[in-house]
Design an enzyme around this catalytic site. Structure first.
Site, PDB file in Angstrom:
ATOM      1  N   GLN A  26      24.990  62.792  97.109  1.00  5.44           N
ATOM      2  CA  GLN A  26      26.842  62.306  98.035  1.00  5.44           C
ATOM      3  C   GLN A  26      25.638  62.161  99.526  1.00  5.44           C
ATOM      4  OE1 GLN A  26      29.037  64.906  95.926  1.00  5.44           O
ATOM      5  NE2 GLN A  26      31.080  63.510  95.962  1.00  5.44           N
ATOM      6  N   ARG A  84      26.157  74.970 101.116  1.00  3.64           N
ATOM      7  CA  ARG A  84      26.002  74.470  99.996  1.00  3.64           C
ATOM      8  C   ARG A  84      25.786  73.886 100.058  1.00  3.64           C
ATOM      9  NH1 ARG A  84      29.823  73.165  95.681  1.00  3.64           N
ATOM     10  NH2 ARG A  84      28.572  73.131  93.900  1.00  3.64           N
ATOM     11  N   HIS A 129      23.257  68.379  90.483  1.00  6.74           N
ATOM     12  CA  HIS A 129      24.962  68.696  90.917  1.00  6.74           C
ATOM     13  C   HIS A 129      24.823  67.125  90.673  1.00  6.74           C
ATOM     14  CE1 HIS A 129      28.641  68.775  93.970  1.00  6.74           C
ATOM     15  NE2 HIS A 129      28.318  68.172  93.058  1.00  6.74           N
ATOM     16  N   GLU A 175      29.341  71.730  87.824  1.00  4.82           N
ATOM     17  CA  GLU A 175      30.333  71.443  86.707  1.00  4.82           C
ATOM     18  C   GLU A 175      30.179  70.821  85.245  1.00  4.82           C
ATOM     19  OE1 GLU A 175      32.656  69.302  89.591  1.00  4.82           O
ATOM     20  OE2 GLU A 175      33.996  70.740  90.445  1.00  4.82           O
ATOM     21  N   ASN A 316      35.353  75.945  91.518  1.00  3.94           N
ATOM     22  CA  ASN A 316      35.327  74.611  92.162  1.00  3.94           C
ATOM     23  C   ASN A 316      37.929  74.914  91.694  1.00  3.94           C
ATOM     24  OD1 ASN A 316      32.967  74.647  93.102  1.00  3.94           O
ATOM     25  ND2 ASN A 316      32.498  72.824  92.037  1.00  3.94           N
ATOM     26  N   TYR A 318      40.634  72.552  93.112  1.00  2.75           N
ATOM     27  CA  TYR A 318      41.457  71.812  93.430  1.00  2.75           C
ATOM     28  C   TYR A 318      43.006  71.645  93.669  1.00  2.75           C
ATOM     29  CZ  TYR A 318      36.935  69.654  95.871  1.00  2.75           C
ATOM     30  OH  TYR A 318      35.499  69.015  95.875  1.00  2.75           O
ATOM     31  N   GLU A 391      34.001  74.991  96.449  1.00  6.65           N
ATOM     32  CA  GLU A 391      34.405  74.352  96.511  1.00  6.65           C
ATOM     33  C   GLU A 391      36.150  73.796  96.528  1.00  6.65           C
ATOM     34  OE1 GLU A 391      33.691  70.331  94.550  1.00  6.65           O
ATOM     35  OE2 GLU A 391      31.117  70.771  94.335  1.00  6.65           O
ATOM     36  N   TRP A 440      34.611  71.690 101.073  1.00  5.10           N
ATOM     37  CA  TRP A 440      34.511  70.347 100.165  1.00  5.10           C
ATOM     38  C   TRP A 440      35.306  69.518 101.621  1.00  5.10           C
ATOM     39  CZ3 TRP A 440      30.048  69.424  97.243  1.00  5.10           C
ATOM     40  CH2 TRP A 440      30.378  67.159  97.315  1.00  5.10           C
ATOM     41  N   GLU A 447      31.938  59.923  97.646  1.00  8.19           N
ATOM     42  CA  GLU A 447      32.563  59.688  96.289  1.00  8.19           C
ATOM     43  C   GLU A 447      32.488  59.280  95.270  1.00  8.19           C
ATOM     44  OE1 GLU A 447      34.226  63.130  96.561  1.00  8.19           O
ATOM     45  OE2 GLU A 447      34.756  62.692  94.458  1.00  8.19           O
ATOM     46  N   TRP A 448      31.440  59.689  94.925  1.00  5.94           N
ATOM     47  CA  TRP A 448      31.156  59.409  92.809  1.00  5.94           C
ATOM     48  C   TRP A 448      31.635  57.601  92.966  1.00  5.94           C
ATOM     49  CZ3 TRP A 448      27.263  61.703  92.528  1.00  5.94           C
ATOM     50  CH2 TRP A 448      27.188  63.037  92.550  1.00  5.94           C
TER      51      TRP A 448
HETATM   52  C1  GBH Z   1      33.935  68.383  92.757  1.00  6.07           C
HETATM   53  O1  GBH Z   1      34.524  67.602  91.082  1.00  6.07           O
HETATM   54  C2  GBH Z   1      32.366  67.827  92.717  1.00  6.07           C
HETATM   55  O2  GBH Z   1      32.274  68.645  92.406  1.00  6.07           O
HETATM   56  C3  GBH Z   1      32.478  67.330  93.891  1.00  6.07           C
HETATM   57  O3  GBH Z   1      30.826  66.759  94.002  1.00  6.07           O
HETATM   58  C4  GBH Z   1      33.538  65.341  94.430  1.00  6.07           C
HETATM   59  O4  GBH Z   1      33.041  65.360  95.697  1.00  6.07           O
HETATM   60  C5  GBH Z   1      34.657  66.395  94.711  1.00  6.07           C
HETATM   61  O5  GBH Z   1      34.880  66.981  92.988  1.00  6.07           O
HETATM   62  C6  GBH Z   1      35.412  65.519  95.171  1.00  6.07           C
HETATM   63  O6  GBH Z   1      36.285  65.288  94.005  1.00  6.07           O
HETATM   64  O7  GBH Z   1      39.112  59.242  89.238  1.00  6.07           O
HETATM   65  O8  GBH Z   1      41.380  59.505  88.912  1.00  6.07           O
HETATM   66  O9  GBH Z   1      39.682  60.543  86.447  1.00  6.07           O
HETATM   67  C7  GBH Z   1      35.593  67.727  91.240  1.00  6.07           C
HETATM   68  C8  GBH Z   1      36.514  67.137  90.273  1.00  6.07           C
HETATM   69  C9  GBH Z   1      35.983  65.460  88.962  1.00  6.07           C
HETATM   70  C10 GBH Z   1      38.575  65.030  90.540  1.00  6.07           C
HETATM   71  C11 GBH Z   1      36.829  63.640  89.357  1.00  6.07           C
HETATM   72  C12 GBH Z   1      38.374  64.792  90.459  1.00  6.07           C
HETATM   73  C13 GBH Z   1      38.594  61.809  89.272  1.00  6.07           C
HETATM   74  C14 GBH Z   1      39.814  61.546  88.676  1.00  6.07           C
HETATM   75  N1  GBH Z   1      36.551  66.082  90.588  1.00  6.07           N
HETATM   76  N2  GBH Z   1      37.595  63.764  89.675  1.00  6.07           N
HETATM   77  S1  GBH Z   1      40.020  60.179  88.357  1.00  6.07           S
END
Ligand code: GBH
Length: 494
Positions: A26, A84, A129, A175, A316, A318, A391, A440, A447-448
């Site tokens: 990332q 981290r 990661h 994770e 982690n 959220y 996180e 985080w 962001e993936w």
């Molecule tokens: C973390 O995962 C990761 O470790 C980190 O790399 C990432 O940047 C951070 O969260 C912020 O997202 O697209 O609606 O299906 C936390 C778990 C997994 C939560 C992916 C959000 C996508 C939901 N995340 N998920 S969706």
């Protein structure tokens, strides 16, 4: 006693770590620089731009590979005492354990670690990661094969050997539960394996593969702990743990069915990983529901798990969800839930009532009370294991009308982080043994699946010029740390 009052006024111990979190894919960019090999995310984003919101990738990301000195200045501005980050596996071992060490990759992390330490910032290092050399996928289907345990052990050994003289905190895998859910159930992340009705993939089996992958990750984690504890810890004196994604679940009603569903959700979400590494076995709920689809630990594997437990848990956190039963009673809405979710339906809203405060992101609601409950739950279930919050943070969606000014004026992020730090202090007063907290994230980054459209940074990044600018939350976090590290705890000496 006066001692008690002092602690109550500021429960952050003198060695508490305040930091920010990041990961290699990332942040680093430099995806082919200095001998780095292709990893699974390089290949996935290049071959499937349609699976990333803006069609983008981490080829450049925020170019931390070339800008880490500048980023350390941002950390100094914040006053954090830890950072981290993760190791890019394919930068250090481009072809795995039979392909030799890439010494330019080793040199990069040595430079980063040395610069952090020179500036009074402790490196907090994740071994993997989400990313690993693509060659593992092609040769033996990566985490579906026990071969990955050996590869991971070799990565761990290599990192302890080269960096362990200066790194006191190691995380094995980030994770596992998310890598499994997104790689093998929804198929949104590589290797995009899944089966209907969970997702649309061209290959995979979501009834069996998630459990095989988890099994290999749990044993790979234990192998890394074993190597650290037997070969390095005595001399290097550091600690090693894992990072799991945790979601706090609340039953949507007082019915026994919904309460039982909530327990299943907990089991299939984080206890899935934590029970084996702390107690050497899978949670009851999983055994009962999955039967033979759940792999078994051999007696020698149980022995390894029990002998090589983590020194800490990385948490982690959220968001929180309401849970509705779909096993005992019929679901009132939504599709049938997956086996992995233990036949529960996760909801973020109850009718029109949402859990906590909604944000830009549908999966993330601001509910600090859930964080406090989560930490209490974990302290009761795993009583003797210290925790780090590895996180916690909030993202802003980049919409067409969003201006840079809006992004810099991030009062929602301040509310989120300050609320969660309050909840953390409450949980610590409740008795949770938490030793550090990482936001985080330091910078907006890749962001993936969201590409660059979801911004989690305390610092704004202009993705064209890569210029970093502190948001309001950066100055808020700076003040918070200043208060709590310098004056909050009178016993703290800098
Ligand atoms: C973390 O995962 C990761 O470790 C980190 O790399 C990432 O940047 C951070 O969260 C912020 O997202 O697209 O609606 O299906 C936390 C778990 C997994 C939560 C992916 C959000 C996508 C939901 N995340 N998920 S969706």
């Amino acid at each position: 006693s006066s001692d008690h009052i002092l602690k109550d006024a500021s429960p952050f111990p003198s060695d508490f770590l305040f930091g920010t979190a990041s990961s290699a894919y990332q942040y680093e960019g430099a995806y082919l620089t200095d001998g780095k090999g292709l990893d699974n995310w390089d290949v996935f984003t290049h071959e499937n731009p349609g699976k990333i919101a803006d069609g983008n990738n981490g080829d450049v990301a925020v170019d931390q590979y070339h800008r880490f000195l500048e980023d350390i200045q941002s950390m100094k501005y914040l006053g954090v005492n830890s950072y981290r980050f993760s190791i890019s596996w394919s930068r250090v071992l481009p072809k795995g354990r039979f392909g030799g060490v890439n010494h330019m990759g080793i040199k990069y992390y040595n430079n980063l670690i040395d610069a952090l330490i020179t500036n009074g910032i402790k490196p907090f290092v994740t071994l993997s990661h989400f990313d690993f050399p693509q060659i593992f996928e092609n040769q033996f289907k990566s985490w579906l094969s026990p071969e990955m345990q050996n590869e991971f052990g070799y990565l761990a050994d290599t990192c302890f050997k080269y960096f362990g003289d200066r790194v006191q905190h190691w995380i094995t895998i980030n994770e596992p539960n998310i890598q499994i859910g997104f790689g093998y159930i929804s198929g949104m992340y590589p290797p995009s394996r899944c089966s209907m009705p969970y997702g649309h993939c061209t290959q995979g089996n979501s009834e069996t593969e998630p459990f095989i992958v988890a099994h290999n990750m749990i044993l790979a984690h234990a192998k890394a702990v074993q190597i650290y504890h037997t070969k390095y810890q005595k001399e290097q004196k550091g600690t090693i743990g894992i990072a799991v994604q945790t979601t706090w679940f609340e039953p949507i009603s007082d019915s026994i069915a919904d309460k039982k569903a909530t327990e299943r959700a907990q089991s299939f979400n984080f206890n899935w990983i934590l029970d084996p590494i702390v107690y050497g076995k899978y949670p009851e709920e999983m055994v009962n529901i999955l039967g033979s689809a759940l792999p078994q630990f051999s007696s020698s594997e149980v022995k390894t798990l029990m002998n090589y437990k983590p020194d800490f848990l990385g948490i982690n956190y959220y968001s929180s969800y309401f849970i509705q039963d779909c096993l005992i009673t019929a679901c009132t809405s939504g599709a049938g839930a997956s086996k992995v979710e233990g036949y529960v339906l996760k909801l973020i809203q109850k009718g029109n009532v949402s859990i906590g405060e909604p944000t830009d992101i549908n999966w993330l609601h601001n509910y600090p009370e859930g964080f406090r409950k989560m930490l209490n739950y974990l302290k009761d279930r795993y009583p003797n294991v210290p925790m780090f919050i590895t996180e916690n943070g909030l993202g802003d969606l980049q919409k067409p009308e969003t201006t840079v000014k809006d992004l810099l004026h991030d009062t929602k992020r301040i509310r989120y982080v300050s609320g969660h730090l309050d909840a953390l202090r409450s949980a610590m007063r409740d008795g949770a043994n938490v030793k550090g907290y990482f936001v985080w994230s330091l910078l907006d980054n890749f962001e993936w699946s969201y590409g660059y459209t979801l911004r989690f940074g305390l610092f704004h990044v202009d993705f064209t010029t890569l210029k970093r600018t502190p948001k309001q939350s950066a100055s808020w976090y700076k003040n918070f740390i200043e208060q709590h590290l310098n004056t909050g705890d009178l016993t703290f000496k800098r």
